[in-house]
Scaffold this active site. Structure first.
Site, PDB file in Angstrom:
ATOM      1  N   ASP A 168      66.688   9.790   9.778  1.00 19.99           N
ATOM      2  CA  ASP A 168      67.659   9.258  11.411  1.00 19.99           C
ATOM      3  C   ASP A 168      67.061   9.902  12.364  1.00 19.99           C
ATOM      4  OD1 ASP A 168      69.142   8.365   9.075  1.00 19.99           O
ATOM      5  OD2 ASP A 168      70.457  10.119   9.485  1.00 19.99           O
ATOM      6  N   GLU A 400      68.884  17.847  -1.142  1.00 23.12           N
ATOM      7  CA  GLU A 400      68.368  17.405  -0.420  1.00 23.12           C
ATOM      8  C   GLU A 400      67.471  16.926   0.534  1.00 23.12           C
ATOM      9  OE1 GLU A 400      71.507  16.426   3.089  1.00 23.12           O
ATOM     10  OE2 GLU A 400      71.193  14.189   3.517  1.00 23.12           O
TER      11      GLU A 400
HETATM   12  C1  2M8 Z   1      70.960  10.332   6.080  1.00 22.66           C
HETATM   13  O1  2M8 Z   1      71.609   9.090   7.150  1.00 22.66           O
HETATM   14  C2  2M8 Z   1      73.503   9.055   7.161  1.00 22.66           C
HETATM   15  C3  2M8 Z   1      73.093   8.007   7.632  1.00 22.66           C
HETATM   16  O2  2M8 Z   1      72.640   6.445   7.386  1.00 22.66           O
HETATM   17  C4  2M8 Z   1      73.839  10.560   7.575  1.00 22.66           C
HETATM   18  O3  2M8 Z   1      73.210  11.168   8.411  1.00 22.66           O
HETATM   19  O4  2M8 Z   1      74.853  10.215   8.057  1.00 22.66           O
HETATM   20  C5  2M8 Z   1      69.349   9.809   6.042  1.00 22.66           C
HETATM   21  O5  2M8 Z   1      68.628  10.744   5.165  1.00 22.66           O
HETATM   22  C6  2M8 Z   1      69.985   8.609   5.518  1.00 22.66           C
HETATM   23  O6  2M8 Z   1      67.958   8.036   4.221  1.00 22.66           O
HETATM   24  C7  2M8 Z   1      70.184   8.304   4.237  1.00 22.66           C
HETATM   25  O7  2M8 Z   1      70.583   7.246   3.363  1.00 22.66           O
HETATM   26  C8  2M8 Z   1      71.506   8.269   4.013  1.00 22.66           C
HETATM   27  C9  2M8 Z   1      72.537   8.970   2.871  1.00 22.66           C
HETATM   28  O8  2M8 Z   1      72.197   9.605   1.393  1.00 22.66           O
HETATM   29  O9  2M8 Z   1      71.969  10.629   4.913  1.00 22.66           O
END
Ligand code: 2M8
Length: 433
Positions: A168, A400
């Site tokens: 992101d 994470e």
């Molecule tokens: C993160 O993205 C989400 C938005 O999609 C967020 O920050 O709220 C990223 O690391 C993305 O790659 C990942 O799929 C998601 C869920 O783990 O989190």
């Protein structure tokens, strides 16, 4: 290291994050179903629970749009996550499915995961039935990507939103986002930065831009053709396209099992491979391509290493790419030398070991590199990378992401894809060292 304990801890996390038909990335921070997360998670299940792996992937396609798009989030539960289903308003599109989803997509890991499920299946008859159901759905998704998301007709997908990249707030997007000037923003309240130390998460300015770009897509009811000219973020993303090409190779293998005609898939692969070098390669390195500024984004991040995962990259070239991990990605001054690829090259002036995709180590992308090393017969290096990943999680937990200077786990804990990657590394039968 006690691998059995590591394995059972990892399985416990997936069990706790399982919700009837799918696994949430994190119960606290990401309580819905995410597109590429489900792919990595299904790969883990393929090693010990075929049925769950199949269910995980099939449930994702319950959210598939009529035009083929596979959304990046499927909302199945009530939660305070932002942006939620009310924000995305998927139903403004004529293509929306019954389930509430977001209006954008993510890197297409599904064919790769489906192939892992078939390859590892104890019950091949069941697995073949599963492939029969999922194959046309994946074809439809790739068709969407290569028809509706490649107006330039290059064979490479254009992403419209940083969230579509999965990385992101990667520094790769800074120059493109600098030109995005949000206006008429709706009132919105972030919740992510209350659950994780806010200094580790994307900034409020980043979020304003994420919201603004989504508002533009909504303005055109998620009609890709109409939105194309107006969306202020249009990138040919290396990671997304690398995964798509490899997903098409997985589809070829699936087509063979199902005795389907592979002609269309072969054409896709040929076209993508032809453009790949032309769009992404400059001065010995791979970079994303910004269609608005018509320039490559010349910053060395983990994305520059991901071409290692490509089948069509020659072994010699793959070796060169890998050498860069040692030169500029793994941390030389670190107290703990993990030899894992950081999300940003450590000598970049903006390298931040604590901030989301702007420095820390992430396991899913390192797993892609690991798979790439094996594809290119660099077994010694692959083994080193594998042990570094296992060691890191063994010492720091299933976080994470990780601070490359200290190895400290950061972001949210009990994170599903970190558990998933460890499970696959321990149980994989593909290891040929
Ligand atoms: C993160 O993205 C989400 C938005 O999609 C967020 O920050 O709220 C990223 O690391 C993305 O790659 C990942 O799929 C998601 C869920 O783990 O989190």
């Amino acid at each position: 290291m006690n691998k059995q304990k590591l394995l059972s801890d990892a399985k416990k996390i997936l069990k706790e994050n399982w919700r009837t038909t799918n696994t949430v990335p994190s119960a606290k921070l990401y309580p819905h179903q995410w597109n590429w997360d489900s792919g990595f998670i299904a790969i883990a299940y393929s090693n010990f629970d075929q049925k769950k792996g199949q269910t995980e992937l099939l449930s994702l396609f319950q959210g598939q749009w009529k035009n083929g798009m596979l959304p990046h989030i499927i909302f199945r539960a009530r939660s305070d996550y932002f942006p939620n289903e009310k924000f995305w308003q998927s139903k403004i599109s004529k293509d929306a499915p019954e389930l509430e989803t977001s209006g954008i997509t993510q890197p297409p890991m599904q064919a790769i995961a489906a192939w892992h499920i078939y390859e590892n299946a104890k019950n091949k008859t069941e697995a073949k039935k599963f492939l029969e159901i999922i194959y046309p759905k994946i074809i439809k998704f790739h068709e969407f990507l290569l028809n509706q998301r490649d107006p330039e007709k290059t064979g490479l997908v254009t992403i419209f939103h940083p969230w579509e990249s999965g990385l992101d707030n990667s520094i790769r997007w800074d120059s493109a986002l600098r030109k995005v000037k949000p206006k008429n923003l709706p009132n919105y309240k972030r919740t992510d930065n209350k659950k994780v130390d806010s200094s580790q998460r994307p900034s409020d300015d980043d979020y304003d831009k994420y919201v603004y770009i989504s508002q533009i897509l909504k303005k055109y009811n998620y009609d890709n053709k109409k939105a194309y000219k107006h969306v202020p973020f249009r990138i040919k993303d290396i990671i997304f396209n690398t995964i798509l090409i490899e997903a098409n190779y997985a589809l070829l293998r699936i087509a063979k099992v199902l005795k389907q005609n592979p002609k269309k898939i072969n054409t896709w692969i040929k076209k993508s491979e032809k453009s790949y070098h032309k769009y992404f390669f400059e001065d010995g390195f791979y970079y994303d391509y910004d269609l608005i500024s018509k320039k490559r984004i010349k910053i060395k991040t983990i994305a520059s290493l991901i071409p290692l995962y490509l089948t069509h990259v020659k072994n010699k070239e793959a070796k060169k790419i890998f050498e860069n991990i040692d030169k500029s990605f793994s941390c030389q001054q670190c107290t703990v030398h993990f030899k894992l690829a950081t999300s940003l090259n450590v000598s970049d002036k903006n390298f931040n070991p604590m901030k989301y995709w702007r420095g820390p180590i992430w396991l899913n992308v390192n797993w892609l590199l690991y798979e790439g090393l094996k594809k290119h017969k660099m077994y010694y290096e692959a083994r080193e990378l594998k042990h570094a990943m296992l060691d890191l999680v063994n010492k720091s937990g299933f976080y994470e992401y990780f601070n490359p200077n200290t190895g400290q786990g950061i972001g949210i804990k009990d994170f599903s894809w970190s558990a998933a990657m460890i499970i696959d590394l321990i149980l994989e039968k593909r290891e040929r060292f």
